[in-house]
Write an enzyme that holds these catalytic residues in place. Structure first.
Site, PDB file in Angstrom:
ATOM      1  N   HIS A  35       0.978 -41.226  66.288  1.00  0.00           N
ATOM      2  CA  HIS A  35       0.752 -41.885  67.578  1.00  0.00           C
ATOM      3  C   HIS A  35       0.671 -40.867  68.713  1.00  0.00           C
ATOM      4  CE1 HIS A  35       0.961 -46.079  66.244  1.00  0.00           C
ATOM      5  NE2 HIS A  35       1.878 -45.668  65.391  1.00  0.00           N
ATOM      6  N   THR A  36       0.253 -39.676  68.381  1.00  0.00           N
ATOM      7  CA  THR A  36       0.021 -38.636  69.387  1.00  0.00           C
ATOM      8  C   THR A  36      -1.461 -38.445  69.668  1.00  0.00           C
ATOM      9  OG1 THR A  36       0.121 -37.015  67.587  1.00  0.00           O
ATOM     10  CG2 THR A  36       2.115 -37.314  68.898  1.00  0.00           C
ATOM     11  N   ASP A  37      -2.313 -38.833  68.730  1.00  0.00           N
ATOM     12  CA  ASP A  37      -3.735 -38.494  68.873  1.00  0.00           C
ATOM     13  C   ASP A  37      -4.377 -39.194  70.062  1.00  0.00           C
ATOM     14  OD1 ASP A  37      -3.583 -40.950  67.545  1.00  0.00           O
ATOM     15  OD2 ASP A  37      -5.230 -40.512  66.168  1.00  0.00           O
ATOM     16  N   SER A  68     -20.440 -53.803  48.803  1.00  0.00           N
ATOM     17  CA  SER A  68     -19.137 -53.167  48.636  1.00  0.00           C
ATOM     18  C   SER A  68     -18.559 -53.535  47.279  1.00  0.00           C
ATOM     19  CB  SER A  68     -18.170 -53.615  49.742  1.00  0.00           C
ATOM     20  OG  SER A  68     -16.851 -53.213  49.434  1.00  0.00           O
ATOM     21  N   GLY A 122      -5.363 -50.282  53.620  1.00  0.00           N
ATOM     22  CA  GLY A 122      -4.159 -50.774  54.263  1.00  0.00           C
ATOM     23  C   GLY A 122      -2.905 -49.995  53.970  1.00  0.00           C
ATOM     24  N   LEU A 125      -3.683 -44.545  54.650  1.00  0.00           N
ATOM     25  CA  LEU A 125      -4.385 -43.331  54.230  1.00  0.00           C
ATOM     26  C   LEU A 125      -5.797 -43.264  54.807  1.00  0.00           C
ATOM     27  CD1 LEU A 125      -3.225 -43.105  50.510  1.00  0.00           C
ATOM     28  CD2 LEU A 125      -2.188 -42.109  52.556  1.00  0.00           C
ATOM     29  N   ASP A 172      -8.123 -39.439  62.443  1.00  0.00           N
ATOM     30  CA  ASP A 172      -8.563 -39.885  61.121  1.00  0.00           C
ATOM     31  C   ASP A 172     -10.010 -39.499  60.852  1.00  0.00           C
ATOM     32  OD1 ASP A 172      -6.074 -40.957  61.040  1.00  0.00           O
ATOM     33  OD2 ASP A 172      -6.709 -43.042  61.206  1.00  0.00           O
TER      34      ASP A 172
END
Length: 390
Positions: A35-37, A68, A122, A125, A172
């Site tokens: 939660h820094t990005d 998919s 979910g 990753l 990510d």
């Protein structure tokens, strides 16, 4: 191990012709820096050897057809009329990437795409970023477009913001685009600069999926981001021209923390301390000090649990079990939280004992079956198959 022949054959069965390109983009695990990005801070992820694969073939019209394998679902849209799907979220990642490329006035033609992945969804990753980056890179290959890795990452992030509704940071997508085999990347999320740091050969990175699925598009994630932005507005008159919480230091918080409302102070305390921990962790790993690295991972989890309030009981249980298991230097939740996975740094010679202890302990404590992943640091996005046919 993912077999390219499997996705090749699946594409040919579904579309009636073979693919001309197959691209892959990896999932990721963040060693520290959570939660820094989106606060312009520092993160320390590594790309995984698990990835999302896109087999593709260009079309002569403006239609994109997608199948998919994981969802057993299909989609079709017109490049001249791309809209959000209000019923199926997975298709919006693909539509959003195509829309973003077109917004840059880049030439696109239609395509047939078949998508498969061995990145668990979910689980924290970053299967979503792997999908976005893999699809974006596939469109590049099919249309002779050349984007830098940073540009591809920003494009993918924009798709998630505008079409999926998650105001994610850049980490990510950036690690999916720029990951280096055998290394973690210390990334500065403000200027997108990064420093590769080798993973010491004597340790293994083990990911344990709690089995609890999260929905980042829900209100909790976006509320925390909004809270961080509000804190910057409150602190700016006292601290000067700060742009994000990345610009706030522990000494600043000690002096001016009283200006923040009680519900925002813990959020800021986490982000400020997590940035400092992340820089220290990168230095520790570069020096081979895995003990120090492990200690910082534990402190990170405590902060995410107590200040940022994004952990859950199952993640806390996994961390407790890891710290009591053989060979563990440190463990923490990884990803956005509210479910997902933990990441542990484990002595290589004891990794089998560690895995066995985790499986047994989690079954006793929760009744759930655990399937730990012993991970290797993989490479970023790439083309893994190209036919001579255009």
């Amino acid at each position: 191990m993912f077999e390219l022949s499997t996705i090749y054959a699946a594409f040919e069965r579904y579309f009636g012709k073979p693919p001309t390109r197959i691209a892959r983009a990896p999932g990721r695990v963040n060693l520290i820096g959570e939660h820094t990005d989106y606060n312009d801070g520092f993160v320390f992820p590594m790309a995984l050897d698990r990835a999302t694969y896109v087999a593709a073939r260009p079309r002569d019209d403006r239609i994109v057809r997608v199948f998919s394998v994981k969802f057993r679902d299909e989609d079709q849209f017109d490049l001249d009329h791309i809209v959000r799907d209000t019923q199926r979220q997975w298709v919006n990642y693909i539509r959003g990437v195509a829309k973003g490329l077109l917004a840059r006035d880049l030439p696109l033609r239609g395509a047939d795409l078949l998508i498969d992945s061995d990145v668990p969804s979910g689980s924290g990753l970053s299967s979503s970023a792997a999908l976005e980056v893999a699809v974006g890179y596939t469109f590049q290959l099919l249309n002779q477009i050349n984007l830098l890795g940073e540009e591809l990452a920003l494009l993918a992030q924009g798709a998630e913001h505008s079409f999926v509704g998650v105001k994610c940071g850049i980490m990510d997508q950036l690690i999916a685009a720029l990951g280096e085999a055998g290394h973690a990347l210390l990334i500065d999320c403000r200027d997108l600069s990064y420093r590769p740091i080798p993973i010491p050969t004597g340790v293994r990175v083990v990911v344990c999926d709690s089995g609890v699925r999260h929905r980042l598009a829900g209100s909790e994630y976006n509320q925390r981001r909004a809270g961080c932005e509000e804190a910057v507005r409150i602190l700016r008159p006292a601290l000067g021209k700060i742009q994000a919480l990345r610009d706030v230091r522990s000494t600043d918080l000690a002096e001016y923390g009283h200006l923040l409302p009680p519900e925002l102070l813990p959020l800021v305390r986490h982000v400020v301390s997590e940035n400092e921990r992340t820089l220290a962790a990168a230095d520790a790993l570069a020096a081979g000090d895995v003990v120090k690295m492990g200690q910082l991972m534990v402190e990170s989890h405590q902060s995410l649990r107590d200040d940022y309030c994004v952990s859950i009981a199952e993640l806390d249980t996994l961390v407790d079990l890891a710290l009591a298991a053989p060979g563990c230097y440190g463990s923490r939740m990884t990803g956005g939280g509210f479910g997902g996975s933990t990441v542990s740094l484990v002595e290589a010679e004891k990794v089998d004992e560690f895995v066995a202890a985790m499986i047994a302990g989690y079954a006793i404590r929760t009744g759930r079956t655990l399937q730990p992943l012993v991970c290797t640091a993989g490479a970023g996005v790439s083309c893994v198959y190209a036919s001579e046919e255009e």
